[in-house]
Design a protein around this motif. Structure first.
Motif, PDB file in Angstrom:
ATOM      1  N   ARG A  53      64.220  81.346 155.011  1.00  0.00           N
ATOM      2  CA  ARG A  53      63.044  81.137 154.271  1.00  0.00           C
ATOM      3  C   ARG A  53      61.979  81.997 154.401  1.00  0.00           C
ATOM      4  NH1 ARG A  53      63.331  75.551 155.989  1.00  0.00           N
ATOM      5  NH2 ARG A  53      60.790  75.684 156.277  1.00  0.00           N
TER       6      ARG A  53
ATOM      7  N   GLU B 273      56.442  78.367 157.446  1.00  0.00           N
ATOM      8  CA  GLU B 273      57.812  78.767 158.195  1.00  0.00           C
ATOM      9  C   GLU B 273      57.777  79.485 159.474  1.00  0.00           C
ATOM     10  OE1 GLU B 273      58.027  78.480 153.682  1.00  0.00           O
ATOM     11  OE2 GLU B 273      56.893  79.508 154.889  1.00  0.00           O
TER      12      GLU B 273
ATOM     13  N   GLU C 189      68.270  87.547 153.738  1.00  0.00           N
ATOM     14  CA  GLU C 189      68.056  85.819 153.558  1.00  0.00           C
ATOM     15  C   GLU C 189      69.299  85.235 153.722  1.00  0.00           C
ATOM     16  OE1 GLU C 189      66.883  82.768 149.824  1.00  0.00           O
ATOM     17  OE2 GLU C 189      66.466  85.037 149.842  1.00  0.00           O
TER      18      GLU C 189
END
Length: 317
Positions: free
Chosen positions: A161, A181, A253
């Motif tokens: 994330r 995050e 990612e």
């Protein structure tokens, strides 16, 4: 709902009291107290705790025999005993056993005499109480593999994330990311490191370093990511290099959640750096500053990928 350690404490205390009662030791409940003092969170720590408590009590009993036998069983001798015995115990590296030692010595004081039956009773209580604690710890320790795997998945998801946020910020400099995050990732990595340490201390015959190495890698990578976050924040305008770098974070990612090092992101980074060299020089100061931040970002990303290549298992096709 009772915690697992509470259940183990109850079992150790019950077992020690029953054994002491069966043997016929007076004050059998004292064995339960010693068992409670002997329990610890891991097998290795439990062994050290039991050793410290046992030998601290032996040292304390020797000092007590000398002082009580010479000066008598008077209340004023107790602080004198503490002043003499405690420094000796600490110097003998048995500091963790001071409380257990005090329990045993106070039993002798209450008995009011230094005789072999009194000392033998205390030795029996020590062996039964501390032995029960060690035995309960050795019989069963929970397997943390499932929990470690869960923490790993959660940490990897958080890293994923973060990279998604980097890509979004590079494509849209006006987007404001709160960075939550990063805090989540730090908590998960710290939790994983602590659980990996406890797991390692529960391995008596062999020591599996996999989880410790993995979470150390993630901690180092998180420090690198924090540096990247600062560099991403310096990209305050849209340029083609930012879009190309965002595509690289799109790749990361996905790759960050893989158990293996694929090398795809590293290949993309190499190609990207070659393309940057072929591009014309910046025309304005603003473009120069942004491209400089992106260049530093790519270098930091290269350092990050180097950690993955070192500590992640290679992908086998």
């Amino acid at each position: 709902m009772f915690g697992f350690r509470v259940i183990k404490t109850a079992l150790a205390a019950f077992a020690s009291v029953m054994v002491a009662h069966f043997v016929g030791i007076p004050s059998a409940t004292s064995a339960g107290l010693l068992a409670i003092l002997g329990l610890d969170t891991t097998i290795k720590r439990s062994v050290k705790t039991v050793v410290d408590r046992f030998f601290a009590s032996i040292v304390g009993l020797i000092v007590a025999c000398v002082l009580f036998g010479t000066l008598g069983f008077h209340y004023w001798v107790i602080p004198l005993y503490i002043l003499v015995a405690f420094p000796i115990i600490v110097k003998a590296t048995f500091k963790g056993g001071i409380v257990t030692n005090a329990v045993v010595v106070f039993h002798v004081f209450n008995a009011g005499e230094i005789t072999w039956p009194v000392l033998w009773t205390e030795l029996q209580l020590l062996v039964i109480g501390l032995g029960s604690a060690m035995l309960v710890n050795l019989i069963y320790m929970p397997n943390p593999e499932e929990k470690l795997s869960k923490i790993r998945s959660e940490a990897d998801e958080t890293f994923s994330r973060i990279f998604a946020q980097f890509a979004r910020t590079l494509r849209n400099p006006d987007y404001v990311w709160d960075g939550k995050e990063l805090i989540e990732a730090d908590k998960k990595v710290a939790e994983g490191l602590e659980l990996a340490r406890r797991s390692r201390e529960n391995q008596v015959l062999k020591s599996d370093e996999f989880w410790g190495v993995y979470f150390v890698m993630r901690k180092q990578q998180l420090e690198s990511i924090q540096t990247m976050a600062q560099l991403v924040s310096q990209v305050y305008r849209q340029i083609s290099q930012a879009e190309l770098t965002a595509e690289l974070f799109d790749r990361l990612e996905k790759d960050v959640k893989s158990e293996h090092y694929t090398g795809k992101a590293a290949e993309m980074l190499t190609e990207l750096e070659e393309r940057f060299k072929e591009m014309s020089l910046p025309d304005t100061r603003e473009e120069f500053e942004v491209r400089s931040a992106i260049l530093q970002l790519c270098r930091e990303l290269n350092r990050y990928l180097g950690m993955s290549k070192k500590d992640k298992a290679p992908h086998v096709t």
